[in-house]
Design an enzyme around this catalytic site. Structure first.
Site, PDB file in Angstrom:
ATOM      1  N   LYS A  42       0.957  -1.343   0.402  1.00 45.97           N
ATOM      2  CA  LYS A  42       0.011   0.118   0.595  1.00 45.97           C
ATOM      3  C   LYS A  42       0.299   1.387  -0.097  1.00 45.97           C
ATOM      4  O   LYS A  42       1.975   1.650   0.059  1.00 45.97           O
ATOM      5  CB  LYS A  42      -1.265  -0.085   1.173  1.00 45.97           C
ATOM      6  CG  LYS A  42      -0.563   0.199   2.579  1.00 45.97           C
ATOM      7  CD  LYS A  42       0.238   1.221   3.452  1.00 45.97           C
ATOM      8  CE  LYS A  42       1.322   1.343   4.831  1.00 45.97           C
ATOM      9  NZ  LYS A  42       1.435   2.000   4.659  1.00 45.97           N
TER      10      LYS A  42
ATOM     11  N   ASP B 160      -2.630  -2.436   9.518  1.00 52.04           N
ATOM     12  CA  ASP B 160      -2.138  -2.356   7.922  1.00 52.04           C
ATOM     13  C   ASP B 160      -2.814  -3.698   7.648  1.00 52.04           C
ATOM     14  O   ASP B 160      -2.868  -3.493   5.812  1.00 52.04           O
ATOM     15  CB  ASP B 160      -1.224  -2.378   7.827  1.00 52.04           C
ATOM     16  CG  ASP B 160      -0.608  -0.332   7.939  1.00 52.04           C
ATOM     17  OD1 ASP B 160      -1.080   0.070   7.803  1.00 52.04           O
ATOM     18  OD2 ASP B 160       0.641  -0.425   7.574  1.00 52.04           O
TER      19      ASP B 160
END
Length: 327
Positions: free
Chosen positions: A27, A161
């Site tokens: 990401k 995350d």
């Protein structure tokens, strides 16, 4: 077992190994606002996560011997010389498998082979992607029957995350990054990632930010939301507008620890990037490009100048099974 019953590991009296291979994306934090240090030792954040087309892969293979083992695939594209990746219970993928074993009725032993592509300690959530991929792989391997939402709840126990890598796409993250709200932003954005040959410790970057703020005596508010202009630019596929509103509160701390990052951002912007920023806690640099062709040209030019650079795009889907094979 019958040929249609994939979750049971035996055919008659013979153990039948099975491998489930899953890929999960890294990401980029398109925005990252960080609040003051809390009493619990954490920081509240408000962030926009974007899953990009750089994937980790985990191959989970059932084993007759109980327990969890982990190895790194020789097919990994990262230069891992000198990189310390724990292969025991400290590894996030190991922890994910252990959690799934606790939640599954008939777990077997499992070997996890991880193909590393996302930089280690690079601010892109590579370890979180490994954990997300492992959750999905073990859920399939052991027929746990959890929904994607239930897996995301399990993922939240492993780190902020991990749920995002499982779900992918674009999302707003609040709290410590674990309170995710999907964002309706499907237009493609093109980026060039510039990798460093070293990592940065996320806790150290946060500590450095706290130190910088303390030395300034600045009062930092708790972040409660993200800039709506960022979400609108992502929805509209408008890189020009997005380039003007990129923000990462951790960037100055990362640059304080690794001053060369400033030069990399400057070089990228001088060679055509609309804007550049440190990704997460760094040291990976994310350069926003106008379109896929611009990203490809920029990546090639930076590579010729001695940098490790890769053109990627986002948003992409989260963790998904790419093969499921009886051995």
């Amino acid at each position: 077992m019958s040929t249609g019953t994939r979750g049971l590991p035996f055919v008659g009296e013979r153990f039948q190994p099975r491998t489930v291979r899953v890929k999960a994306p890294g990401k980029v934090n398109v925005s990252l606002s960080v609040g003051p240090l809390r009493q619990d030792g954490y920081h509240s954040v408000a962030s926009v996560y974007l899953a990009v087309s750089l994937y980790e892969e985990v191959a989970a293979t059932s084993t007759e011997t109980p327990g969890i083992t982990v190895s790194i695939s020789p097919g990994s594209t990262l230069d891992l010389d000198g990189v310390d990746i724990p292969l025991d219970e400290r590894n996030l993928a190991y922890k994910a498998a252990a959690l799934m074993a606790e939640m599954s009725e008939k777990p077997t032993g499992v070997h996890l082979e991880i193909t590393k592509r996302v930089p280690v300690a690079g601010g892109m959530g590579g370890g979180s992607a490994d954990a997300a991929a492992t959750l999905l792989a073990c859920d399939a391997l052991w027929d746990s029957g959890l929904s994607r939402e239930e897996l995301a709840h399990v993922a939240s126990e492993l780190g902020a995350d991990v749920p995002f890598s499982l779900l992918g796409g674009t999302a707003v993250g609040l709290g410590v990054g674990d309170k995710l709200s999907p964002a309706l932003a499907k237009a493609q954005m093109d980026w060039v990632l510039v990798f460093a040959d070293y990592g940065l410790s996320t806790p150290e970057v946060f500590r450095t930010l706290d130190g910088l703020r303390d030395s300034e005596g600045s009062e930092v508010p708790e972040p409660v939301d993200v800039d709506p202009t960022i979400l609108q630019a992502l929805r509209n596929g408008d890189p020009e507008t997005l380039s003007r509103v990129l923000v990462n509160d951790l960037q100055r701390a990362s640059i304080a620890l690794a001053p060369g990052l400033r030069d990399t951002i400057g070089l990228g912007e001088a060679r055509g990037a609309l804007a550049g920023m440190v990704s997460g806690s760094g040291p990976t640099i994310a350069l926003l490009a106008r379109d896929p062709d611009s990203a490809a040209v920029l990546a090639e030019e930076l590579s010729h100048r001695g940098h490790t650079a890769l053109a990627v795009h986002g948003p992409v889907t989260g963790a998904r099974i790419i093969s499921d094979t009886l051995l």
